[in-house]
Design a protein around this motif. Sequence first.
Motif, mmCIF file in Angstrom:
data_model
loop_
_atom_site.group_PDB
_atom_site.id
_atom_site.type_symbol
_atom_site.label_atom_id
_atom_site.label_comp_id
_atom_site.label_asym_id
_atom_site.label_seq_id
_atom_site.Cartn_x
_atom_site.Cartn_y
_atom_site.Cartn_z
ATOM 1 N N PHE A 1 5.319 3.546 3.002
ATOM 2 C CA PHE A 1 3.945 3.473 3.348
ATOM 3 C C PHE A 1 3.046 4.017 2.358
ATOM 4 O O PHE A 1 1.905 3.455 1.938
ATOM 5 N N LEU A 2 3.489 5.148 1.681
ATOM 6 C CA LEU A 2 2.534 5.706 0.389
ATOM 7 C C LEU A 2 2.628 4.586 -0.687
ATOM 8 O O LEU A 2 1.461 4.371 -1.357
ATOM 9 N N GLY A 3 3.749 4.193 -0.818
ATOM 10 C CA GLY A 3 3.840 3.335 -1.979
ATOM 11 C C GLY A 3 2.994 2.200 -1.911
ATOM 12 O O GLY A 3 2.271 1.701 -2.971
ATOM 13 N N ALA A 4 2.837 1.544 -0.569
ATOM 14 C CA ALA A 4 2.062 0.352 -0.401
ATOM 15 C C ALA A 4 0.551 0.567 -0.718
ATOM 16 O O ALA A 4 -0.264 -0.163 -1.401
ATOM 17 N N GLN A 5 0.136 1.902 -0.357
ATOM 18 C CA GLN A 5 -1.257 2.188 -0.693
ATOM 19 C C GLN A 5 -1.453 2.532 -2.088
ATOM 20 O O GLN A 5 -2.384 2.344 -2.734
ATOM 21 N N TYR A 6 -0.456 3.304 -2.735
ATOM 22 C CA TYR A 6 -0.632 3.775 -4.081
ATOM 23 C C TYR A 6 -0.852 2.324 -4.997
ATOM 24 O O TYR A 6 -1.345 2.264 -6.050
ATOM 25 N N ALA A 7 0.205 1.391 -4.550
ATOM 26 C CA ALA A 7 0.503 0.156 -5.314
ATOM 27 C C ALA A 7 -1.011 -0.670 -5.501
ATOM 28 O O ALA A 7 -1.511 -1.083 -6.211
ATOM 29 N N LEU A 8 -1.734 -0.512 -4.220
ATOM 30 C CA LEU A 8 -2.898 -1.210 -4.079
ATOM 31 C C LEU A 8 -4.186 -0.500 -5.087
ATOM 32 O O LEU A 8 -4.843 -1.172 -5.534
ATOM 33 N N ILE A 9 -3.924 0.737 -5.099
ATOM 34 C CA ILE A 9 -4.992 1.455 -5.675
ATOM 35 C C ILE A 9 -4.650 1.109 -7.121
ATOM 36 O O ILE A 9 -5.399 0.912 -7.956
ATOM 37 N N ALA A 10 -3.356 1.268 -7.743
ATOM 38 C CA ALA A 10 -2.941 1.148 -8.990
ATOM 39 C C ALA A 10 -3.395 -0.377 -9.730
ATOM 40 O O ALA A 10 -3.598 -0.615 -10.827
#
Length: 288
Positions: free
Chosen positions: A10-19
């Motif tokens: 869950f965190l990874g999907a959000q962070y990837a979108l930010i990055a």
Amino acid sequence: MEQVIANGLFLGAQYALIALGLTLIFGLMNVLNFAHGQMYVLGGFITYTVYGQLGLPFAVAVICSGITLAVIGGFMERYLFRTVIRRSHREESTMMLAAATAFFFDAVMLLVFGEKQRGVPKIVKGVFNNFGVILPYDRILVGLIAAILILGFIAFMKYTKTGRAMRALAQDRVAAQLMGVEVDRYTMIGFALGAMLAGLVGGLLVSITGVNSGIGGPISIKAFMMIMIGGAGVVSGAIAGGFILGMMESVGLTVLREYGDVTYLVIFAALMVFLSIRPNGLMGKPWG
């Protein structure tokens, strides 16, 4: 263990979108957009206003966040960054401009929204509790939307004329220009797209974590960490960096939950060691 993996994804999907947004801007312009976290926060506040205050549907609010940030990003590239790049040959000039825009956004959001934490009503009620995993349905929905946006971004960059033009610019700006790519046009589109991604994820996450005017800086730091892990200017590297950071946070907060902020101390220490061994990241190329 299942819970840790689910939280990490869950965190990874959000962070990837930010990055993705940050690495797209860097790849096209060789500019580190220090205001990227503030764009995320502004997207959250727009969704808070449209959905939480005006009562319009959540989907409409998130779309408004993305469109507004895309317009702001386009204007920033056209009237600020493009002008500075043309008039100055020092990379420090664009860095100072990016820092100034970050401080400007912070001041405006503090003036308009104040210091209080803002949140919105849950978009979906209920909790998934099975297979050793407990996740609210709204987190699952937001995670799925983020994953769809990531896949859509990859498809856009790979299969559309605009995406191919931006990839060519990121790989070799001079060669792309010689091949007829309109550098100014696609650079502005890329900056607008990067800002839009920040606005979209900010709009999505306001329903989970809320938003306040002071989190722009920490969000930017996390975004920089992700592109350093994966490799600056590389789309696949941004996605990998986002999921790696998400899993590291999930594991750290579970294993070291009794020690509070020690998790981030360990993550930063690990990042320092990693960069000393692989300074260009997992998939990156030398900067400059």
